[in-house]
Design a protein around this motif. Structure first.
Motif, PDB file in Angstrom:
ATOM      1  N   LEU A 504       0.834  -1.196   0.000  1.00  0.00           N
ATOM      2  CA  LEU A 504       0.000   0.000   0.000  1.00  0.00           C
ATOM      3  C   LEU A 504       0.871   1.249   0.000  1.00  0.00           C
ATOM      4  O   LEU A 504       0.594   2.223  -0.696  1.00  0.00           O
ATOM      5  N   LYS A 505       1.904   1.153   0.858  1.00  0.00           N
ATOM      6  CA  LYS A 505       2.818   2.286   0.886  1.00  0.00           C
ATOM      7  C   LYS A 505       3.451   2.497  -0.466  1.00  0.00           C
ATOM      8  O   LYS A 505       3.608   3.629  -0.945  1.00  0.00           O
ATOM      9  N   ILE A 507       2.125   1.687  -3.313  1.00  0.00           N
ATOM     10  CA  ILE A 507       1.124   2.201  -4.256  1.00  0.00           C
ATOM     11  C   ILE A 507       0.940   3.707  -4.056  1.00  0.00           C
ATOM     12  O   ILE A 507       0.888   4.491  -5.020  1.00  0.00           O
ATOM     13  N   GLN A 508       0.804   4.067  -2.756  1.00  0.00           N
ATOM     14  CA  GLN A 508       0.642   5.487  -2.464  1.00  0.00           C
ATOM     15  C   GLN A 508       1.849   6.272  -2.942  1.00  0.00           C
ATOM     16  O   GLN A 508       1.722   7.368  -3.509  1.00  0.00           O
ATOM     17  N   ARG A 509       3.009   5.679  -2.665  1.00  0.00           N
ATOM     18  CA  ARG A 509       4.226   6.364  -3.089  1.00  0.00           C
ATOM     19  C   ARG A 509       4.275   6.466  -4.599  1.00  0.00           C
ATOM     20  O   ARG A 509       4.639   7.509  -5.172  1.00  0.00           O
ATOM     21  N   GLN A 510       3.875   5.330  -5.244  1.00  0.00           N
ATOM     22  CA  GLN A 510       3.883   5.360  -6.709  1.00  0.00           C
ATOM     23  C   GLN A 510       2.865   6.371  -7.238  1.00  0.00           C
ATOM     24  O   GLN A 510       3.140   7.077  -8.219  1.00  0.00           O
ATOM     25  N   ASN A 511       1.671   6.485  -6.573  1.00  0.00           N
ATOM     26  CA  ASN A 511       0.665   7.462  -7.010  1.00  0.00           C
ATOM     27  C   ASN A 511       1.199   8.878  -6.824  1.00  0.00           C
ATOM     28  O   ASN A 511       1.015   9.758  -7.688  1.00  0.00           O
ATOM     29  N   ARG A 512       1.825   9.066  -5.654  1.00  0.00           N
ATOM     30  CA  ARG A 512       2.375  10.397  -5.392  1.00  0.00           C
ATOM     31  C   ARG A 512       3.446  10.723  -6.398  1.00  0.00           C
ATOM     32  O   ARG A 512       3.529  11.848  -6.926  1.00  0.00           O
TER      33      ARG A 512
END
Length: 586
Positions: A504-505, A507-512
């Protein structure tokens, strides 16, 4: 010394009275006085075959030993005549004339055997006097009596005459001189002339083969050859016409057949020059007192029953020879097995093959040395002994193999046992490692040579004894493995949760990162658009300036062209008008 000898004629040494042998004390007294070493010549043969005549010739006399002229035997017992040795001054020649064998009046073969054996045992040269030829009967008789002589020597066991080893045989056994009286055969073999010695050697030569009949034929010959290392043969023609034989003592050499006279001379020459001194074991030379002791010892042994009667002589010989043959065969078997057998054997068949080969050789040794083994009694006894030997060797083979295998297993698996005690295999997967190590050590055990026939059984017994250890390791392995699986499962769940959170981290990092990347791209696009617009404007400006410059240049060029035109025109005008006063123009 010659002065010690006071025996003008023969005297009875051993009296034979009604089949009983008694030593003459007077003869023993005469013997005791002789301190010189003795050359003892004894003669044995059928009665009325001229034995006494030959002994008188050896004494250098025509008369002395009684020479009978009738069918009645004259010599009774054993008569002795001690004379100075004609060729050896330091020796005394002792002549022993014996009672003739086969006297029909006596009818006691046992008594003949006793006298025959005594003559052999007391002499250093033994003269065997037979008629016409060498035949099987004469060979058998000589063989029987030589064997009985050995038996008598063993039974009486006088220290003076004990033969300790093979080296003593040549020195202690008498030389054999075989005399053939009234010889009528031609000394030829295969169409070639042979000597009397060749004839004797041929007669005593064994035949090749292993069957019992050949063994019975060969045994007397082999024993005679062994007992008499030195052998000589003389043949004698008839001395004279049969009618003159009654006066043989009084006949001169001129009255005798010349060949016979020469033959007697050759015989005497051989006896004088080649007869050896009577010698006992250890090289002891026999003098008068020692010969006296031998006489008493052997006669006493005979009187006490030390010599079998002639009726039982063959049986006694068979018993003695066959018992000895069994011992010799067993000794040969033991020797062969000691040389060839190395315990433990890899297979039982290897031991059995060696046993079979050694057994075959042992039986051959027995057959070679046996004599009249009725009903194969002794051969069966040998078979029983060899079977016991085989059983004992098989037992030793098993025990040796078991011992070696046990020691080898302890050596190979000892380290493994120590590792087990230290808990090296008390861990998850330890049982598998334990089994792998066992297999490695088994392979090492199999590679070791000379383990014997108990190799596999010993290994299996050892492994069976360690099954409880293997089970304990397996149970520990199962328990620890289950616990490890549970811990691994929990760890996996924990790791999965961590992985999910991390995902999840990520994914969030990748989204950011994507948003930031989009922003950066937008900003870059804006910046690029501004740059492009600035570039466009600059380009338009430059184009404008370039058009202006071009317009200016063109304008300048038109002005210059116009100026040049005007100048040209002015010039043309100047050229067309007359010169004017410069001053006016100015």
């Amino acid at each position: 010394m010659a002065s010690e000898i006071h025996m003008p004629g023969p005297m009875c040494l051993i009296e034979n009275t009604k089949g009983k042998l008694v030593v003459n004390p007077g003869a023993l007294k005469s013997l005791s006085a002789i301190k010189q070493p003795l050359v003892v010549v004894a003669i044995v043969g059928l009665y009325r075959t001229g034995k006494s005549y030959l002994m008188n010739k050896l004494a250098g006399k025509s008369k002395g030993f009684s020479i009978g002229s009738t069918v009645q035997s004259h010599t009774k017992g054993i008569w002795m005549w001690c004379v100075p040795h004609p060729e050896k001054p330091n020796r005394t020649l002792v002549l022993l004339d014996t009672e003739g064998l086969g006297d029909v009046e006596k009818g006691d073969n046992n008594n003949d055997t006793q006298i025959f054996a005594l003559a052999i045992l007391l002499s250093s040269t033994f003269v065997y006097n037979t008629m016409n030829k060498i035949d099987q009967r004469a060979i058998d008789l000589l063989y029987y009596v030589t064997e009985l002589s050995n038996l008598l020597r063993t039974v009486s066991s006088p220290d003076l005459d004990r033969v300790e080893n093979e080296a003593d045989i040549v020195s202690c056994c008498p030389g054999l001189v075989w005399t053939l009286r009234d010889f009528y055969l031609s000394l030829e073999a295969d169409g070639k002339l042979i000597t009397a010695d060749d004839y004797l050697e041929t007669s005593l030569r064994p035949k090749r083969g292993t069957d019992q009949s050949l063994q019975n034929f060969n045994l007397p010959r082999l024993c005679i050859q062994k007992f008499f290392p030195v052998k000589k043969c003389f043949i004698f023609d008839s001395p004279t016409h049969r009618k003159k034989l009654t006066q043989l003592e009084s006949l001169h050499n001129d009255d005798l057949d010349p060949d016979f006279v020469q033959q007697v001379a050759d015989f005497c020459h051989y006896i004088f020059h080649y007869s050896k001194t009577k010698t006992l074991s250890g090289g002891i030379k026999v003098n008068g007192p020692k010969l006296k002791k031998l006489v008493l010892t052997y006669v006493n042994a005979i009187s006490s029953g030390g010599l079998p009667c002639v009726e039982n002589s063959v049986l006694a010989l068979a018993q003695t020879k066959n018992s000895a043959a069994v011992k010799k065969a067993i000794a040969h078997y033991d020797q062969q097995m000691r040389q060839k057998l190395q315990l433990p054997t890899d297979t039982l068949q290897e031991l059995l093959d060696l046993h079979r080969a050694s057994k075959r050789e042992a039986i051959e040794v027995f057959m070679k040395n046996s004599f009249k083994d009725v009903d194969q009694k002794f051969q069966k006894e040998l078979g029983t002994l060899l079977k016991a030997k085989q059983d004992d060797l098989c037992k030793q083979n098993l025990e040796t193999s078991s011992y070696l295998c046990s020691a080898l297993l302890q050596d190979i698996f000892g380290r493994l046992e120590e590792d087990v005690k230290q808990g090296i295999y008390s861990k998850p997967g330890g049982h598998r490692l334990f089994i792998q190590k066992v297999e490695e050590l088994k392979a090492k055990y199999y590679q070791e040579a000379r383990k014997g026939i108990q190799a596999e059984e010993a290994l299996q017994k050892y492994l069976q004894s360690k099954e409880s250890v293997s089970d304990a390791i397996r149970q520990t392995d199962v328990a620890l493995t289950q616990r490890e699986k549970e811990m691994e499962e929990a760890h996996k769940k924990e790791e999965a949760a961590k992985a999910k959170a991390q995902m999840l981290k990520n994914i969030q990092r990748q989204n950011r990162l994507r948003m930031e990347q989009r922003e950066r791209l937008h900003q870059e696009q804006v910046r690029q658009m501004e740059v492009n617009r600035a570039n466009y404007l600059a380009q338009q400006q430059r184009a404008l300036e370039r058009r202006l410059q071009e317009e200016a240049a063109k304008q300048e060029e038109r002005i210059q062209a116009e100026r040049r035109r005007l100048q040209n025109e002015i010039q043309k005008q100047k050229n067309a008008a007359p010169p004017e006063d410069p001053c006016v123009l100015l």
